[in-house]
Design a protein around this motif. Structure first.
Motif, PDB file in Angstrom:
ATOM      1  N   GLU A   1    -189.570  -0.262 -13.003  1.00  0.00           N
ATOM      2  CA  GLU A   1    -190.318  -0.986 -14.038  1.00  0.00           C
ATOM      3  C   GLU A   1    -189.400  -1.928 -14.823  1.00  0.00           C
ATOM      4  N   LYS A   2    -188.126  -1.565 -14.927  1.00  0.00           N
ATOM      5  CA  LYS A   2    -187.185  -2.379 -15.705  1.00  0.00           C
ATOM      6  C   LYS A   2    -186.564  -3.513 -14.899  1.00  0.00           C
ATOM      7  N   LEU A   3    -186.783  -3.540 -13.575  1.00  0.00           N
ATOM      8  CA  LEU A   3    -186.255  -4.641 -12.777  1.00  0.00           C
ATOM      9  C   LEU A   3    -186.948  -5.951 -13.173  1.00  0.00           C
ATOM     10  N   PRO A   4    -186.274  -7.096 -12.985  1.00  0.00           N
ATOM     11  CA  PRO A   4    -186.827  -8.372 -13.451  1.00  0.00           C
ATOM     12  C   PRO A   4    -187.850  -8.993 -12.506  1.00  0.00           C
TER      13      PRO A   4
ATOM     14  N   GLY B   1    -180.750  -1.016 -12.520  1.00  0.00           N
ATOM     15  CA  GLY B   1    -181.363  -0.614 -11.250  1.00  0.00           C
ATOM     16  C   GLY B   1    -181.031  -1.552 -10.114  1.00  0.00           C
TER      17      GLY B   1
ATOM     18  N   GLU C   1    -176.537   1.373 -10.339  1.00  0.00           N
ATOM     19  CA  GLU C   1    -175.914   0.097 -10.684  1.00  0.00           C
ATOM     20  C   GLU C   1    -175.075  -0.457  -9.537  1.00  0.00           C
TER      21      GLU C   1
ATOM     22  N   GLU D   1    -188.967   4.439 -13.574  1.00  0.00           N
ATOM     23  CA  GLU D   1    -188.563   3.735 -14.789  1.00  0.00           C
ATOM     24  C   GLU D   1    -187.607   2.593 -14.459  1.00  0.00           C
ATOM     25  N   ARG D   2    -186.679   2.831 -13.531  1.00  0.00           N
ATOM     26  CA  ARG D   2    -185.758   1.767 -13.131  1.00  0.00           C
ATOM     27  C   ARG D   2    -186.510   0.620 -12.456  1.00  0.00           C
TER      28      ARG D   2
ATOM     29  N   ARG E   1    -190.922  -9.515 -12.990  1.00  0.00           N
ATOM     30  CA  ARG E   1    -191.883 -10.399 -13.668  1.00  0.00           C
ATOM     31  C   ARG E   1    -191.397 -11.840 -13.692  1.00  0.00           C
TER      32      ARG E   1
ATOM     33  N   GLY F   1    -179.614  -5.683 -13.325  1.00  0.00           N
ATOM     34  CA  GLY F   1    -179.410  -4.677 -14.358  1.00  0.00           C
ATOM     35  C   GLY F   1    -179.091  -3.295 -13.816  1.00  0.00           C
TER      36      GLY F   1
END
Length: 314
Positions: A98-101, A280, A243, A95-96, A103, A278
């Protein structure tokens, strides 16, 4: 050597697939186990890996892209759960990731694609602190040598020929002189002083690991020899605080070259990392770190490649 012959007599469990583990490449597995997160993994002559943490001894084997494991028969109780916990398998890291930037951050995406499946180990907090107190101004191979000597000379034998690291309580009973004999140099003083402090403050490490990131980091930085980078490494690899964004020479290089952060101080880079990547950030740091080191190795290999000189004769 005597200890090698004793190890050879070990009885091991059968190899078992680690169902929760992601598909891995040999480069990713090597980076995960031997890229600076932990210092008690060694590649065997046949390409398998043997690692030691806490009271665990485990071997990993990569078969095609699937990770298999085994443990000594004498230490097999609870080993399956311990391995999954150590590799921090499960949904949280996915999940972390997937949330990294990735893209919007092309370089981060390149790093992730180069090391598919790379994760963050979840090591015993006290051991992680000990190992990273050994790390100042040293390369991985040297840190591993110091840690191995600490285990062999001051840690209990788990199975024939294989020792765990000493606990902080055990280190408190070791003189600074004896610690220096493990090739620690000036680090022996920091480790000795930390051991004395922890011996007088029972539960301090457990309390620190349970605190929110900023508070835990501030407490760790009170210990002798612990600066911001060491504290971030201990919290990332020993407490799962993703973090944390450790800044070493490789991260400084990648931030200068790939993000334009020329002449930024480590504290500024760490702040940028936590803001840009963020929650992650520490996971992103591992991909950046792995990619920058690989780029340097590739460049050295290219420079060392012999040039073919063809003689032309008339």
């Amino acid at each position: 050597m005597v200890h090698e012959s004793r190890e050879a007599a070990l009885e091991w469990t059968a190899w078992k697939p680690l169902e929760q583990a992601p598909s891995l490449t040999p480069d990713t597995l090597a980076e995960w186990l031997d890229g600076g997160q932990a210092f008690r993994w060694n590649r065997r002559a046949n390409g398998d890996w043997r690692g030691i943490w806490s009271d665990r001894v485990v071997e990993f084997s990569l078969r095609k892209d699937r990770l298999h494991w085994r443990a000594p028969e004498a230490l097999k109780a609870g080993a399956a759960v311990a391995v999954a916990d150590y590799l921090a398998l499960g949904a949280a890291q996915s999940e972390r990731l997937e949330k990294l930037p990735w893209r919007s951050d092309a370089h981060l995406r390149l790093c992730i694609e180069a090391f598919p499946g790379l994760g963050i180990l979840r090591q015993p907090f006290g051991e992680t602190l000990l190992c990273f107190l050994c790390s100042a101004t040293k390369q991985i191979v040297q840190i591993k040598q110091m840690v191995q000597l600490l285990a062999e000379r001051h840690g209990a034998e788990l199975v024939p020929g294989i020792h765990r690291l000493p606990t902080w309580q055990e280190i408190a009973a070791v003189s600074e002189t004896a610690l220096r004999e493990c090739l620690l140099g000036f680090r022996a003083r920091y480790i000795h002083q930390t051991a004395q402090f922890l011996a007088q403050h029972d539960g301090w490490l457990e309390e620190t690991a349970a605190l929110p990131y900023a508070e835990a980091k501030a407490r760790l930085c009170l210990l002798p020899g612990v600066g911001e980078k060491v504290a971030d490494c201990v919290l990332l690899f020993g407490a799962g605080k993703l973090e944390a964004f450790p800044v070493d020479v490789w991260i400084i290089k990648t931030m200068e070259r790939r993000y334009g952060l020329d002449r930024w101080k480590p504290a500024q880079i760490a702040h940028f990392g936590r803001v840009h990547f963020g929650a992650g950030a520490g996971l992103a740091q591992q991909f950046l770190f792995a990619w920058e080191r690989k780029a340097a190795r590739d460049a050295r290999s290219q420079n060392e490649r012999p040039t073919n000189h063809t003689k032309h004769t008339k």
